[in-house]
Scaffold this active site. Structure first.
Site, PDB file in Angstrom:
ATOM      1  CB  ALA A  30      24.656  74.380  89.831  1.00  0.00           C
ATOM      2  CG  ASP A  83      13.112  74.502  92.370  1.00  0.00           C
ATOM      3  OD1 ASP A  83      13.257  73.646  93.255  1.00  0.00           O
ATOM      4  OD2 ASP A  83      13.296  74.282  91.162  1.00  0.00           O
TER       5      ASP A  83
HETATM    6  C1  GLA Z   1      13.522  70.517  90.324  1.00  0.00           C
HETATM    7  C2  GLA Z   1      12.102  71.043  90.250  1.00  0.00           C
HETATM    8  C3  GLA Z   1      11.390  70.919  91.600  1.00  0.00           C
HETATM    9  C4  GLA Z   1      11.521  69.506  92.156  1.00  0.00           C
HETATM   10  C5  GLA Z   1      12.969  69.036  92.095  1.00  0.00           C
HETATM   11  C6  GLA Z   1      13.134  67.610  92.509  1.00  0.00           C
HETATM   12  O1  GLA Z   1      14.284  71.321  91.168  1.00  0.00           O
HETATM   13  O2  GLA Z   1      12.104  72.390  89.869  1.00  0.00           O
HETATM   14  O3  GLA Z   1      10.055  71.280  91.459  1.00  0.00           O
HETATM   15  O4  GLA Z   1      10.677  68.620  91.499  1.00  0.00           O
HETATM   16  O5  GLA Z   1      13.518  69.187  90.806  1.00  0.00           O
HETATM   17  O6  GLA Z   1      12.824  67.447  93.865  1.00  0.00           O
END
Ligand code: GLA
Length: 425
Positions: free
Chosen positions: A144, A203
């Site tokens: 998600a 993340d």
């Molecule tokens: C995913 C990746 C992150 C980041 C986002 C976009 O969540 O895991 O490292 O690049 O996309 O901001």
């Protein structure tokens, strides 16, 4: 006439419930008691999208939705893993034989995120570790765009840190910031090297460093972090999360292509990372003059997104940090920045899908201050900054719009900033 379905709210499980579920699963499958339970959250990124791998700033909060792992060390190097979806086929691996994606030791499926952390810690010199039995229970919605995989990695990282007595995480109340930085790197390597998804560090940083009541200001150039109070409820607002349930998959190449575009643009502009570009107009001209013709417009658009998103994120952070209580006018400015972020991700970065655009359009039309996709895109979730009393109406309107279009029914919840990874019991 379409039958209007009820809104599906998906609040997080309580910490007690999550820990109990992981513990019970552990005992049912492995027998005896786990030595402890550790938890790590998913996240929403408020703004600063697709800039982490370009050295830019991001502004995530941790969700109350989290992954829980019940773990017991083993006297050997074996790892046994189970989740509620795999009770009939418990995974068994050996720390001596696992290796990077594409190598002989490649690990298939979700196990890669967990054992990958052990591999990365050992690679960083924190070994040898013992094997372990691990039962996972998570309420972070899968696929998600809410960092369900980072939650697995970070929960495993704090568990292994604790069990091996490394002392890297500290506690949730008294975190060891530097040590957590090491665990972020290990979790990220699990994702990049073992699971084979070449993501940035947003993340894992969010899952490891966030604290309740705060958003995290992440400077991706050096991965440094600071906390900034985030209490929009005091200003009569909520952050509504709409999981569009359009499937999202980062290992499928599109994400890597966006990264490659950014690297190609940076190379033409003579910088290491796009964050180092100082003059936007000069950069556009340089790309027009020097990019291969077939790539020119695309590289200009990708660069435009990254540079404008960095500027929007800085502006957003400045406003948050200047005023704890947000006036109506400031809320509108913040909402406008979120709207511009989404439009840029849709038009210049091309990572949205119809479900994301419809959810955003409906939320805006129904009076949200702003709405945007969050996370990697290509499916996943939307966040909307809304007045508290509007949240339900907007959730209903999006649910209806999805039903009319024959999209999967969205799931919704209100995001409040929760704590990062740590031991639960
Ligand atoms: C995913 C990746 C992150 C980041 C986002 C976009 O969540 O895991 O490292 O690049 O996309 O901001």
């Amino acid at each position: 006439m379409t039958n209007t379905p009820d809104i599906i709210w998906t609040p997080a499980a309580s910490t007690e419930e999550g820990a109990r579920n992981a513990r019970e699963l552990f005992t049912r499958i492995f027998g005896g008691e786990a030595e402890g339970v550790w938890r790590a959250p998913g996240r929403v990124n408020i703004i600063g999208e697709h800039v982490d791998y370009n050295g830019g700033p991001c502004l995530p909060i941790a969700l109350p939705h989290a992954a829980y792992v019940a773990v017991r060390p083993r006297p050997d190097r074996r790892v046994r893993l189970v989740s509620p979806q795999t009770v009939d086929a418990v995974d068994e691996l050996n720390l001596d034989t696992i290796g990077p994606a594409g190598s002989e030791g490649e690990v298939k499926g979700w196990a890669a995120y967990l054992v990958g952390v052990a591999w990365a810690l050992e690679q960083a010199g924190y070994g040898p570790l013992t094997g372990f039995d691990i039962a996972l229970w998570s309420c972070v919605p899968l696929g998600a765009g809410l960092s369900s995989s980072a939650a697995l990695e970070c929960a495993t990282a704090v568990a292994l840190d604790d069990l091996a007595g490394l002392g890297l995480a500290g506690t949730v109340e008294a975190p060891n910031k530097e040590g957590r930085g090491i665990l972020v790197t290990a979790s990220r390597r699990a994702e990049n090297d073992i699971a084979g998804a070449n993501t940035g560090g947003l993340d894992q940083s969010a899952s490891m460093h966030c604290t309740h009541g705060h958003a995290l200001v992440l400077d991706s150039r050096d991965m440094s972090v600071r906390q900034t109070p985030f209490d929009i409820a005091a200003s009569g607002c909520e952050l509504l999360v709409i999981d569009t349930r359009a499937p999202h998959q980062l290992v499928d190449g599109q994400y890597g292509q966006r990264r490659a575009d950014c690297e190609a643009a940076a190379a033409i502009l003579g910088v290491n990372l796009l964050v180092d570009v100082e003059d936007y107009e000069a950069a556009m001209t340089a790309l027009a003059d020097n990019a291969p013709e077939e790539d020119r417009e695309r590289l200009q658009a990708r660069t435009r997104h990254v540079l404008s998103e960095i500027a929007r994120t800085k502006a957003f952070i400045d406003i948050l940090e200047s005023e704890p209580l947000l006036s109506e006018e400031k809320l509108q400015v913040l909402g406008g920045l979120m709207n511009d972020s989404h439009d840029s991700l849709r038009d210049d970065y091309e990572v949205t899908v119809p479900e994301l655009d419809v959810a955003v359009d409906v939320a805006r039309a129904r009076g949200a201050y702003g709405a945007r996709m969050t996370g990697g895109g290509f499916g996943g979730s939307v966040i909307a900054l809304v007045k508290t009393e509007q949240a339900e109406e907007i959730a209903r309107a999006v649910t209806e719009a999805f039903a009319e279009r024959g999209f999967a029914q969205p799931h919704v919840f209100v995001a409040t900033p929760a704590d990062g990874a740590g031991r639960v019991e």
